[in-house]
Every structure is written in structure tokens, then in C-alpha cells.
Design a protein around this motif. Structure first.
Motif, short mmCIF file in Angstrom:
data_model
loop_
_atom_site.label_atom_id
_atom_site.label_comp_id
_atom_site.label_asym_id
_atom_site.label_seq_id
_atom_site.Cartn_x
_atom_site.Cartn_y
_atom_site.Cartn_z
N ARG A 135 2.25 12.17 0.20
CA ARG A 135 1.41 13.34 0.52
C ARG A 135 0.82 13.92 -0.75
N GLU A 137 0.36 16.64 -2.29
CA GLU A 137 0.80 18.04 -2.24
C GLU A 137 0.23 18.78 -3.45
N ARG A 146 9.50 19.26 -3.07
CA ARG A 146 8.13 18.92 -2.68
C ARG A 146 7.65 17.71 -3.46
#
Ligand code: ATP
Ligand code: MG
Length: 400
Positions: A135, A137, A146
Motif C-alpha cells: 500500500r 501509505e 504502517r
């Protein structure tokens, strides 16, 4: 495993590029190595913890009828165009190619289910995987909380009626509670009401673990402990009507969604002329490693719960003249996972590494303890040190 043979070495100083506690401790202890923002290698110690978390999760998913698969990370554009999700900001795309890296797997799993679930008696089914997600992010600063590449367990269920989905949803909820309990997080983790995203029904549920370094805020009813995500607008507790809430920082370790027919419509997946009803259920496996470290640490290092610790025992040799090696053999023979610090280092250095790595039990064999035919045993989570006779070690450890 002998520490002298271990690939990694501990670091005394905090890594300069990490701001989060979980990343600092995991890098210092030799559990992970950072390649770039939100991109980590799991080193031998870290991978052992990841495997233990995975096994807990697998056991609980199998127990509620989940069937494990492994879907590809590399995914063709055309699958994503069917659901209109090719253009989302999370998606990493391969330049000049019609492929992207999977940030979730509805687009892959739905056609698989459609291929095999072709009569009423094929329902319900539940399919899960533990796999790497990618992802893009924007805020990849909080270590394993994360990642831009991270490990997730994602499960998808397929039903013919809403009632069947509702029943299964409850089962998954119970299985999730068991997962977090077995990871030592029971007292810190709240089942939380959350606002639904664009693709779900009006509400979803999250499992939020309290930690000051969390990125979310939840409100916990002061009376009945019902929890809601900050996004859910409510003046009163939907459960008991009370109007005083505790505001807490937390991290989302898992979530469960009723997807409804969003994806079965996109792929025209029907049974008896009705679109199949789906649920999806995520757990952040690598985020859980970070969460465990955030919840369980002190100024000396990590304090792993024993169910997920990389080893059961950190055995320290202080000039034992070969006796520690015998204890090492004995403990392994009894089935313990032992990290044996056989290095030519000072006792202080060995103690601080044991504390930093957070192994639940520390056993010391030294000239001093051997004078009493004993070893010293200390729990990482307690201060008390006990002298235990060598022939009583096994019985003593069984009680720990
Ligand atoms: P968040 O709100 O934290 O971004 P999300 O709603 O995007 O999470 P899902 O897409 O449902 O999360 O993913 C399922 C689980 O995977 C989450 O509950 C979380 O534990 C974990 N997760 C999500 N994004 C990440 C990430 N970037 N790094 C590590 N774990 C993640
Ligand atoms: Mg997200």
C-alpha cells in the motif's frame, strides 16, 4: 540457538531514522531491519514471532471453517477495473504494464469463489490467506504499525442469506477475541463500532488495542465499556444510553466488515438469481508484532508474552565451565526453545540483551550458582530472582 551463531547483533543506540518505540526496539533487538519507509525485513528473531502470531491466527480461522489459500500479489489491471478500484491512491502500479500490487484481495477472491461455488450446497464458504500486502501509505513513520509492504491475514466469506452472514460474523468476532487473547492483548483490546467505508454497510467493527502511540482515537463508555471509533458520531452510548466516554488512543489490529453484494455485483456472482452476500475480515499480522512491543515494554526493552516470544528461555553462561551447555541440552530435550548466550561477553552485556529481546525467562548458570548446584531464574516481567537446584529446573519451569 546459540547467540554466538545468531545472524544478528543487538544495538545499544536507537536507530537514528526511527521515531516509533516499536521500530526502535525491534531494530535494536535484531528483530527487523529497515530497507525504506514502511519496508522491513523480518530477521530470524522477528520471523519467529511472526510465525507464532500466524499460527495462532491460522488455528482460530481453521476452527471456524476458514480454508487457507495464497493469492498473488501481482494483479492485472482488468480485475481492478471491474470494481472501479484501479485508481485508488494506495495502489502501487507497475510502470508501463497493466499490473498493480495487491493492497487487498476482493478482486482476486471473488472470481475464485465464483468458479467453485456453483450450486446452493456449496455455500457458505470462507477463504483466507496470510500474505504480503502493498500500500502506498503517505504516513509510513510508525514502524510496523504502517507498512508500505506488510503482512495481513484476510478472510472472505460467501453466503446465500443475510442471516447466514450475520451468524458467521458473530463466529468470526469470537475467533478474533481468542486470537487477541492468545497474543496477550485481551485486556487492551476493544471491539469497536466504526463508520462504514464506501464499500460496506453503514457500520463495521474494529478491534482496537489501547496504546499511546496508536493512530486512532476511540471512545469507551464509562459505564458499560462499549467502544466506538471517533468517526462514529453519538452523544450517548448506543448500548446503555450513558453519556460519559473515556477518550483513548489506540491502534486497529483487526476489522470485520459486512461487504454485502458490492463485489458479487461487480463480478456478476449470483446464486438463485440473487447476488451472493460477502463478509471480509482482516488482521494486521505484522502490525500485531508492533502492537505487542508497544504494549509490552519498559525502559530496558521488550517484554514478550510467552505465547508469541521468539524463544521461551534466554540462558546465560557466566564462566560455568561447560555446565551451561549441559543445561542447554537438558532444556532443549524437555522441549523448550532456548536462546543460549554462550558469547565471551560481560554478564552485564548478556543481561541487557536478554532484557532488550524480551525473552520471558532468563536462566543464569555461573560459578556462584553452581556452588549451590543451582541456576538463577528470573521472569522478564518480574524483579524476583530465584535460585533453583539443577535437578528441579524442569519442575520449576512447568509452573512458570
Ligand atoms: P487503517 O485504518 O489502519 O489504515 P485499514 O482500514 O486500511 O487500516 P484494512 O484494509 O481493513 O485496514 O486491513 C486489515 C488490517 O490490516 C487492519 O485492521 C490493520 O491491522 C492492518 N493494516 C492495514 N494497513 C496496514 C499497514 N499499512 N501496515 C500494517 N498493517 C496494516
Ligand atoms: Mg488504511
Amino acid at each position: 540457538m546459540k547467540v554466538s551463531k545468531l545472524l544478528t547483533k543487538t544495538q545499544k543506540q536507537d536507530p537514528s531514522l526511527e521515531v516509533s518505540t516499536n521500530a526502535k526496539l525491534l531494530v535494536r533487538g535484531g528483530f527487523v531491519d529497515k530497507l525504506g519507509a514502511g519496508i522491513y525485513t523480518y530477521l530470524p528473531l522477528g520471523l519467529r514471532v511472526i510465525e507464532k502470531i500466524k499460527n495462532i491466527v491460522k488455528g482460530e480461522m481453521d476452527n471456524i471453517g476458514g480454508q487457507e489459500v495464497l493469492m498473488p500479489g501481482l494483479q492485472p489491471k482488468e480485475s481492478w477495473e471491474k470494481t472501479g478500484r484501479w485508481q485508488v491512491p494506495e495502489m502501487y502500479k507497475i510502470k508501463d504494464e497493466d499490473y498493480g500490487l495487491g493492497w487487498t484481495h476482493e478482486e482476486v477472491v471473488t472470481p475464485i469463489a465464483q468458479k467453485f461455488l456453483n450450486s446452493e450446497k456449496d455455500f457458505p464458504k470462507s477463504i483466507y490467506q496470510i500474505q504480503t500486502k502493498y500500500r502506498n501509505e503517505p504516513r509510513a513513520k510508525s514502524g510496523l504499525f504502517r507498512g508500505r509492504e506488510f503482512i495481513m491475514k484476510d478472510m472472505y466469506s460467501f453466503h446465500l442469506s443475510q442471516e447466514d452472514l450475520d451468524n458467521y460474523y458473530e463466529k468470526v468476532k469470537e475467533a478474533y477475541f481468542r486470537v487477541f487473547e492468545r497474543c496477550g492483548l485481551k485486556d487492551f483490546t476493544y471491539y469497536t463500532l466504526a463508520a462504514g467505508g464506501a464499500f460496506t454497510e453503514s457500520f463495521t467493527n474494529e478491534f482496537q488495542t489501547l496504546t499511546d502511540s496508536g493512530e486512532d482515537i476511540i471512545y469507551i463508555c464509562d459505564k458499560c465499556k462499549f467502544a466506538m471509533n471517533k468517526e462514529v458520531k453519538a452523544d450517548k452510548c448506543p448500548e446503555c444510553g450513558h453519556d460519559v466516554f473515556l477518550e483513548k488512543k489506540s491502534i486497529e489490529v483487526g476489522n470485520i466488515f459486512k461487504l454485502g453484494t458490492k463485489y458479487s455485483e461487480a463480478f456478476n456472482f449470483k446464486m438463485q438469481d440473487k447476488h451472493v452476500i460477502m463478509g471480509c475480515y482482516g488482521i494486521g499480522i505484522s502490525r500485531l508484532l508492533g502492537t505487542i512491543v508497544e504494549v509490552f515494554h519498559d525502559e530496558k526493552g521488550i517484554i514478550f508474552p510467552k505465547t508469541v516470544a521468539p524463544y521461551d528461555i534466554y540462558l546465560i553462561d557466566i564462566k560455568s565451565n561447560g555446565e551451561a551447555e549441559k543445561v542447554y541440552e537438558m532444556l532443549q530435550g524437555e522441549g523448550y526453545e532456548v536462546l543460549f548466550d554462550d558469547r565471551e561477553k560481560t554478564p552485564g552485556e548478556k543481561f541487557s540483551d536478554a532484557d532488550l529481546m524480551g525473552i520471558p525467562l532468563r536462566v543464569v548458570v555461573s560459578e556462584k550458582t553452581l556452588k549451590e548446584g543451582a541456576v538463577e531464574i528470573k521472569k522478564r516481567s518480574e524483579e524476583t530472582i530465584e535460585m533453583v537446584k539443577i535437578n528441579e529446573i524442569n519442575n520449576f519451569l512447568k509452573e512458570c
